[in-house]
Design a protein around this motif. Structure first.
Motif, mmCIF file in Angstrom:
data_model
loop_
_atom_site.group_PDB
_atom_site.id
_atom_site.type_symbol
_atom_site.label_atom_id
_atom_site.label_comp_id
_atom_site.label_asym_id
_atom_site.label_seq_id
_atom_site.Cartn_x
_atom_site.Cartn_y
_atom_site.Cartn_z
ATOM 1 N N TYR A 203 -23.207 3.933 64.488
ATOM 2 C CA TYR A 203 -24.639 3.779 64.861
ATOM 3 C C TYR A 203 -25.210 3.526 63.748
ATOM 4 O O TYR A 203 -25.260 4.017 62.677
ATOM 5 C CB TYR A 203 -25.037 5.129 65.723
ATOM 6 C CG TYR A 203 -24.489 5.122 66.883
ATOM 7 C CD1 TYR A 203 -25.126 4.591 68.074
ATOM 8 C CD2 TYR A 203 -23.194 5.975 67.165
ATOM 9 C CE1 TYR A 203 -24.539 4.907 69.416
ATOM 10 C CE2 TYR A 203 -22.629 6.037 68.149
ATOM 11 C CZ TYR A 203 -23.134 5.491 69.508
ATOM 12 O OH TYR A 203 -22.594 5.636 70.566
ATOM 13 N N ALA A 204 -25.873 2.554 63.800
ATOM 14 C CA ALA A 204 -26.735 1.931 62.710
ATOM 15 C C ALA A 204 -28.320 2.495 62.838
ATOM 16 O O ALA A 204 -29.202 1.954 63.215
ATOM 17 C CB ALA A 204 -26.814 0.472 62.665
ATOM 18 N N ARG A 205 -28.365 3.664 62.361
ATOM 19 C CA ARG A 205 -29.655 4.483 62.322
ATOM 20 C C ARG A 205 -30.774 3.713 61.392
ATOM 21 O O ARG A 205 -30.309 3.146 60.501
ATOM 22 C CB ARG A 205 -29.644 5.825 61.908
ATOM 23 C CG ARG A 205 -29.293 5.968 60.591
ATOM 24 C CD ARG A 205 -29.069 7.553 60.405
ATOM 25 N NE ARG A 205 -29.039 7.893 58.845
ATOM 26 C CZ ARG A 205 -27.947 7.576 58.107
ATOM 27 N NH1 ARG A 205 -26.862 7.053 58.787
ATOM 28 N NH2 ARG A 205 -27.817 7.797 56.915
ATOM 29 N N LYS A 206 -32.001 3.723 61.752
ATOM 30 C CA LYS A 206 -33.146 3.084 61.206
ATOM 31 C C LYS A 206 -33.109 3.570 59.809
ATOM 32 O O LYS A 206 -32.759 4.941 59.414
ATOM 33 C CB LYS A 206 -34.312 3.677 61.963
ATOM 34 C CG LYS A 206 -35.574 2.819 61.325
ATOM 35 C CD LYS A 206 -36.887 3.446 61.862
ATOM 36 C CE LYS A 206 -38.257 2.786 61.473
ATOM 37 N NZ LYS A 206 -39.232 2.923 62.195
ATOM 38 N N ILE A 207 -33.397 2.665 58.816
ATOM 39 C CA ILE A 207 -33.415 3.030 57.197
ATOM 40 C C ILE A 207 -34.445 4.153 57.085
ATOM 41 O O ILE A 207 -35.708 3.887 57.460
ATOM 42 C CB ILE A 207 -33.694 1.891 56.434
ATOM 43 C CG1 ILE A 207 -32.494 0.860 56.776
ATOM 44 C CG2 ILE A 207 -33.790 2.268 54.916
ATOM 45 C CD1 ILE A 207 -31.224 1.213 56.508
ATOM 46 N N ALA A 208 -34.314 5.341 56.388
ATOM 47 C CA ALA A 208 -35.288 6.250 56.101
ATOM 48 C C ALA A 208 -35.892 6.229 54.752
ATOM 49 O O ALA A 208 -34.970 5.816 53.793
ATOM 50 C CB ALA A 208 -34.633 7.525 56.463
ATOM 51 N N LYS A 209 -36.886 6.320 54.394
ATOM 52 C CA LYS A 209 -37.568 6.327 53.150
ATOM 53 C C LYS A 209 -36.680 6.865 52.037
ATOM 54 O O LYS A 209 -36.486 6.573 50.953
ATOM 55 C CB LYS A 209 -39.017 6.728 53.175
ATOM 56 C CG LYS A 209 -39.857 5.840 53.747
ATOM 57 C CD LYS A 209 -41.379 6.334 53.656
ATOM 58 C CE LYS A 209 -42.330 5.392 54.418
ATOM 59 N NZ LYS A 209 -43.948 5.899 54.439
ATOM 60 N N GLU A 210 -36.081 8.262 52.709
ATOM 61 C CA GLU A 210 -35.574 9.106 51.377
ATOM 62 C C GLU A 210 -34.234 8.666 51.014
ATOM 63 O O GLU A 210 -33.707 9.151 50.075
ATOM 64 C CB GLU A 210 -35.484 10.648 51.945
ATOM 65 C CG GLU A 210 -34.601 10.639 53.152
ATOM 66 C CD GLU A 210 -35.782 10.685 54.621
ATOM 67 O OE1 GLU A 210 -35.264 11.097 55.488
ATOM 68 O OE2 GLU A 210 -36.654 10.090 54.554
ATOM 69 N N GLU A 211 -33.656 7.627 51.795
ATOM 70 C CA GLU A 211 -32.326 7.062 51.302
ATOM 71 C C GLU A 211 -32.658 5.764 50.555
ATOM 72 O O GLU A 211 -31.636 5.191 50.471
ATOM 73 C CB GLU A 211 -31.427 6.938 52.538
ATOM 74 C CG GLU A 211 -31.981 5.781 53.528
ATOM 75 C CD GLU A 211 -30.969 5.820 54.788
ATOM 76 O OE1 GLU A 211 -29.734 5.659 54.537
ATOM 77 O OE2 GLU A 211 -31.412 5.629 55.956
ATOM 78 N N THR A 212 -33.536 5.200 50.241
ATOM 79 C CA THR A 212 -33.877 4.143 49.535
ATOM 80 C C THR A 212 -33.556 4.308 48.227
ATOM 81 O O THR A 212 -33.240 3.297 47.245
ATOM 82 C CB THR A 212 -34.949 3.432 49.810
ATOM 83 O OG1 THR A 212 -36.206 4.165 49.505
ATOM 84 C CG2 THR A 212 -35.157 2.933 51.287
ATOM 85 N N ARG A 213 -33.778 5.456 47.557
ATOM 86 C CA ARG A 213 -33.750 5.726 46.078
ATOM 87 C C ARG A 213 -32.218 5.648 45.515
ATOM 88 O O ARG A 213 -31.280 5.915 46.312
ATOM 89 C CB ARG A 213 -34.193 7.050 45.856
ATOM 90 C CG ARG A 213 -34.379 7.377 44.362
ATOM 91 C CD ARG A 213 -35.082 8.393 43.933
ATOM 92 N NE ARG A 213 -35.404 8.422 42.607
ATOM 93 C CZ ARG A 213 -36.083 9.354 41.781
ATOM 94 N NH1 ARG A 213 -36.917 9.902 42.443
ATOM 95 N NH2 ARG A 213 -36.181 9.638 40.614
ATOM 96 N N VAL A 214 -32.041 4.787 44.695
ATOM 97 C CA VAL A 214 -30.636 4.459 44.293
ATOM 98 C C VAL A 214 -30.050 5.856 43.556
ATOM 99 O O VAL A 214 -30.551 6.475 42.713
ATOM 100 C CB VAL A 214 -30.463 3.514 43.086
ATOM 101 C CG1 VAL A 214 -29.042 3.448 42.517
ATOM 102 C CG2 VAL A 214 -30.824 2.179 43.668
ATOM 103 N N ASP A 215 -28.933 6.254 43.962
ATOM 104 C CA ASP A 215 -28.094 7.383 43.337
ATOM 105 C C ASP A 215 -27.119 6.831 42.318
ATOM 106 O O ASP A 215 -26.037 6.348 42.805
ATOM 107 C CB ASP A 215 -27.586 8.249 44.265
ATOM 108 C CG ASP A 215 -26.863 9.686 43.952
ATOM 109 O OD1 ASP A 215 -26.876 9.629 42.657
ATOM 110 O OD2 ASP A 215 -26.472 10.424 44.477
ATOM 111 N N TRP A 216 -27.442 6.871 41.039
ATOM 112 C CA TRP A 216 -26.723 6.288 39.981
ATOM 113 C C TRP A 216 -25.156 6.985 39.889
ATOM 114 O O TRP A 216 -24.310 6.659 39.243
ATOM 115 C CB TRP A 216 -27.125 6.305 38.585
ATOM 116 C CG TRP A 216 -28.400 5.349 38.613
ATOM 117 C CD1 TRP A 216 -29.788 5.945 38.451
ATOM 118 C CD2 TRP A 216 -28.573 4.041 38.681
ATOM 119 N NE1 TRP A 216 -30.564 4.903 38.558
ATOM 120 C CE2 TRP A 216 -29.864 3.579 38.547
ATOM 121 C CE3 TRP A 216 -27.524 3.003 38.851
ATOM 122 C CZ2 TRP A 216 -30.408 2.156 38.775
ATOM 123 C CZ3 TRP A 216 -28.039 1.552 38.855
ATOM 124 C CH2 TRP A 216 -29.343 1.221 39.096
#
Length: 311
Positions: A203-216
């Motif tokens: 399931y391709a859930r909608k992109i949430a704001k909190e997952e857009t930050r890069v985790d190095w």
């Protein structure tokens, strides 16, 4: 004879299909799209959807209901007396009376190889997951979430550097051509269907704001896929130091690179950044309020050299 169709779509992705169907000679009885939304810096201007604007340009009547659940809206839909409905990224759930409100049913153009990536963000999720292949499918809609039987499929290769924006533009043209082919088959009574497999659904859930930050801290291939999967919108981001303060910067394009270091550490003067394993080189970036810039131009206005730690 050409079909009498109802077209249902909202974003720019849907526009090529609408135009292709109209150009092929089908009669578009009405276009359904999301209502105008506030836009502009202060949200004072009401902006029509790309499909709304295209429909007006083509001289097609437009309807923008907030919902299709009322008996009144369902009766209006039924009285359009259409042969079929064509749905491409409309954005509203279709209740049974709408699905059954035309002579031959509703047909959806979906941007994945179903049953993988059912749902709202199949293009972004496919790239973020590192998929090497996706495609467009035409299915006959039922009451499930992208669960209907498949009529036509065309596969598309996902290049290792391809962004979501590039894949979007490729798939919207494939989808338009495939839907024209599907409606031609429907018109001739030659449409056949294959049930979706019972296994392999994601399931391709909608992109949430909190997952857009890069985790190095993640491995380099995952960081690279994260960046290109969210480019150009909503955009992966990190914070960079500018004149003693941190500023959010969108990362629009990257490539895998050599090197090791602490996660988020800049490894050279060309924006290679260490990840949890391996490194990525940032190729295109965008400061807040600025325009996208290639790395060499970006670095002319930013002192981000070797040893800088990106948060």
């Amino acid at each position: 004879m050409p079909l009498r169709l109802i077209f249902m779509g909202t974003p720019e992705f849907s526009v090529p299909t609408l135009r292709a169907l109209a150009a092929t000679g089908h009669e578009i009885a009405a276009v359904y799209t999301q209502p105008p939304r506030p836009a502009g810096r202060r949200g004072l201007e009401m902006t029509k959807s790309p499909v709304h604007e295209a429909a007006e340009e083509l001289g097609i009547p437009v309807r923008t209901p907030q919902s299709l659940k009322s008996t009144e809206e369902q009766e209006v839909f039924r009285t359009l007396d259409a042969d079929a409905a064509v749905v491409v990224a409309y954005g509203l759930l279709l209740p049974r009376p709408i699905l059954e409100g035309t002579r031959l049913g509703a047909y959806n153009g979906h941007a994945s190889l179903l049953p993988r990536w059912r749902g709202a963000a199949p293009i972004q999720r496919a790239i973020m997951a590192g998929d090497r292949e996706t495609g467009m499918m035409i299915m006959k809609m039922d009451e499930g979430l992208d669960t209907g039987p498949i009529a036509l499929t065309e596969k598309v290769t996902i290049g290792s550097e391809m962004t979501a924006g590039e894949l979007h533009d490729r798939l919207k043209e494939v989808g338009a051509r495939l839907m024209v082919e599907a409606m031609a088959k429907l018109e001739r009574g030659e449409m056949t269907f294959v049930p979706q497999p019972s296994e392999g659904a994601t399931y391709a859930r909608k992109i949430a704001k909190e997952e857009t930050r890069v985790d190095w801290r993640r491995p380099a291939p995952e960081v690279h896929n994260h960046i290109r999967g969210l480019s150009p919108s909503p955009g992966a981001w990190c914070e960079m130091p500018f004149a003693g303060r941190k500023e959010r910067v969108k990362l629009l394009r990257s490539t895998l690179a050599e090197g090791r270091g602490a996660p988020g550490e800049v490894l050279d003067d060309g924006l290679a950044v260490a990840c949890g394993g391996g490194a990525v080189r940032l190729m295109e970036l965008q400061r807040a309020g600025g325009r996208p810039m290639m790395a060499e131009n970006f670095l002319r206005g930013a002192k981000i050299g070797k040893g800088t730690l990106l948060s």
